[in-house]
Design an enzyme around this catalytic site. Structure first.
Site, PDB file in Angstrom:
ATOM      1  CE  LYS A 147      -0.307   1.337   6.992  1.00  9.03           C
ATOM      2  NZ  LYS A 147      -1.610   1.980   6.786  1.00  9.03           N
TER       3      LYS A 147
HETATM    4  N1  GLU Z   1      -2.822   3.479   3.718  1.00  7.73           N
HETATM    5  C1  GLU Z   1      -4.226   3.739   3.716  1.00  7.73           C
HETATM    6  C2  GLU Z   1      -4.815   3.514   5.097  1.00  7.73           C
HETATM    7  O1  GLU Z   1      -4.118   3.545   6.093  1.00  7.73           O
HETATM    8  C3  GLU Z   1      -4.962   2.974   2.610  1.00  7.73           C
HETATM    9  C4  GLU Z   1      -4.893   1.501   2.709  1.00  7.73           C
HETATM   10  C5  GLU Z   1      -5.500   0.778   1.493  1.00  7.73           C
HETATM   11  O2  GLU Z   1      -6.092   1.431   0.654  1.00  7.73           O
HETATM   12  O3  GLU Z   1      -5.357  -0.443   1.451  1.00  7.73           O
HETATM   13  O4  GLU Z   1      -5.997   3.388   5.260  1.00  7.73           O
END
Ligand code: GLU
Length: 423
Positions: free
Chosen positions: A113
């Site tokens: 993240k």
């Molecule tokens: N931000 C989204 C999540 O929390 C998508 C993450 C992604 O597609 O890598 O799942």
């Protein structure tokens, strides 16, 4: 942005909240001490300073984070959020959740993240572009199609992904589409990615209604948050015959027992409006919205919205966690006692990263799928994962939340045992 007031202090650290669920699942799995210690720690945490020349020529230095929680199962995968409230603790929790999320739906990624402490609402497009490009350059040493693949999250979108891809490609001296997912379709994005998280929420809500013996037709749905996830989940649930009686954004909640005109609400928001100025129902406080009488509540905003303070008053029969971490660990026990069926975040909102995986595969194949193919495969993964979790819930006599964590930790731990420790 604080949507719920009076959050008990011991409930505000999302990393602790995540860890308490992890600990419970690890104990039930009888996870050995060594693996327990490995999985309790993020692999890599990067903090960067991002200088940006503002439109008034002043230089401002922003702080950014990128965390790789675990990469045993594949490249680190996870979104990047822009928010004034981002902290390293939050990014760590979100990176861990990505690890468990990818494992629950069994896609070959680890978890990551990123976040930048900024208020995008007070920034021009030029400033946001500079911020994004410099942040990308600062974390470039840990990015790569086989290393770490970012995606959109809170306050980031397809345009931000396009800037990330362009910056990375400029340094690589060739176009690298698979460096990021959630891109515009015209430059390698996948059909169906924009709707994927909300679609996944709708799919598991349908499964949960069936599982709980509740009719789909007319089921009353309340959605907190009207961004990409919330608005899509609301629209798709309504298309399946459910009745969306409550929506909200950071300005207000809107309640209408006859069903909200979602097309009008989406048009209003798309035109730059906020729900405060939307006249499709009674305006109520966000806290009140969460406590409305309904069959399905979809918290699709931020963390820590359902806490031990308001959990006793929740009336929904099913909670589908569109956001990451909307329910605190303390609230879990209260909801369980009340018999509320919770579809945990790491399952409920996994549709987004699942289609991100499809996008990454398409980029690497250089061959693009039809929307039909994307939606069919997404449905298969979401429905099968829901069933896997239900089987685990029954066979281990645990809540769906604990089942999700057990299933995910078991899958990650299994790979760690096979890989061993490089010394
Ligand atoms: N931000 C989204 C999540 O929390 C998508 C993450 C992604 O597609 O890598 O799942």
């Amino acid at each position: 942005m604080t949507l719920t007031k009076d959050i008990p202090l011991d409930e505000v650290n999302p990393f602790e909240s995540m860890m308490s669920r992890f600990d419970r699942a690890a104990e039930l799995l009888d996870l050995d001490r060594g693996l327990y210690t490995i999985l309790r720690n993020p692999e890599k945490q990067l903090i960067v300073s991002i200088p940006v020349r503002r439109d008034d020529e002043e230089i401002q230095v922003f702080t950014g984070f990128r965390v790789h929680y675990n990469t045993a199962r594949g490249p680190a995968k996870g979104g990047i959020r822009f928010s004034p409230d981002v902290t390293l603790e939050e990014v760590k929790a979100l990176a861990a959740w990505m690890t468990w999320k990818c494992a629950v739906v069994n896609i070959p990624f680890g978890g990551a993240k990123g976040g930048v402490v900024c208020d995008p609402r007070g920034m021009s497009t030029r400033e946001l572009e500079h911020l994004t490009r410099r942040y990308t350059a600062e974390i470039m040493s840990i990015l790569g199609p086989d290393t770490d693949v970012p995606a959109p999250d809170v306050n980031t979108n397809e345009q931000v992904m396009a800037w990330i891809m362009d910056t990375y490609s400029a340094h690589a001296r060739h176009t690298v589409t698979s460096i990021v997912t959630g891109k515009p379709i015209e430059m390698g994005g996948s059909l169906g990615r924009r709707d994927a998280t909300g679609r996944g929420c709708m799919l598991v809500t349908l499964e949960a209604l069936r599982q709980q013996g509740l009719p789909v037709e007319g089921a009353r749905v309340v959605v907190q948050g009207f961004g990409n996830v919330g608005s899509t989940a609301a629209r798709l649930c309504a298309q399946r015959g459910m009745k969306v009686v409550g929506i909200s954004d950071f300005t207000t909640g809107v309640h209408n027992e006859d069903g909200i005109d979602l097309e009008a609400a989406e048009d209003h928001v798309r035109a730059g409006g906020v729900l405060e100025d939307f006249e499709g129902g009674d305006h109520i406080a966000n806290a009140e919205l969460l406590e409305l009488d309904c069959e399905v509540l979809i918290p699709a905003a931020l963390e820590n919205q359902i806490t031990r303070a308001n959990a006793p008053r929740i009336q929904a029969k099913i909670i589908c966690e569109g956001a990451n971490g909307p329910t605190t660990a303390n609230a879990d026990a209260i909801l369980e006692d009340k018999g509320v069926f919770v579809i945990p975040d790491i399952l409920a909102n996994a549709g987004g990263v699942t289609v991100s995986y499809f996008e990454w595969v398409q980029n690497r194949e250089g061959y693009y799928w039809s929307r039909e193919r994307v939606e069919k495969r997404l449905k298969k993964i979401m429905v099968n994962s829901f069933k896997d979790v239900m089987r685990y819930t029954e066979s281990h006599d645990v809540s769906p939340r604990t089942a999700c964590y057990m299933l995910a930790i078991d899958r990650v731990a299994f790979v760690h045992r096979l890989r061993g420790i490089y010394a």
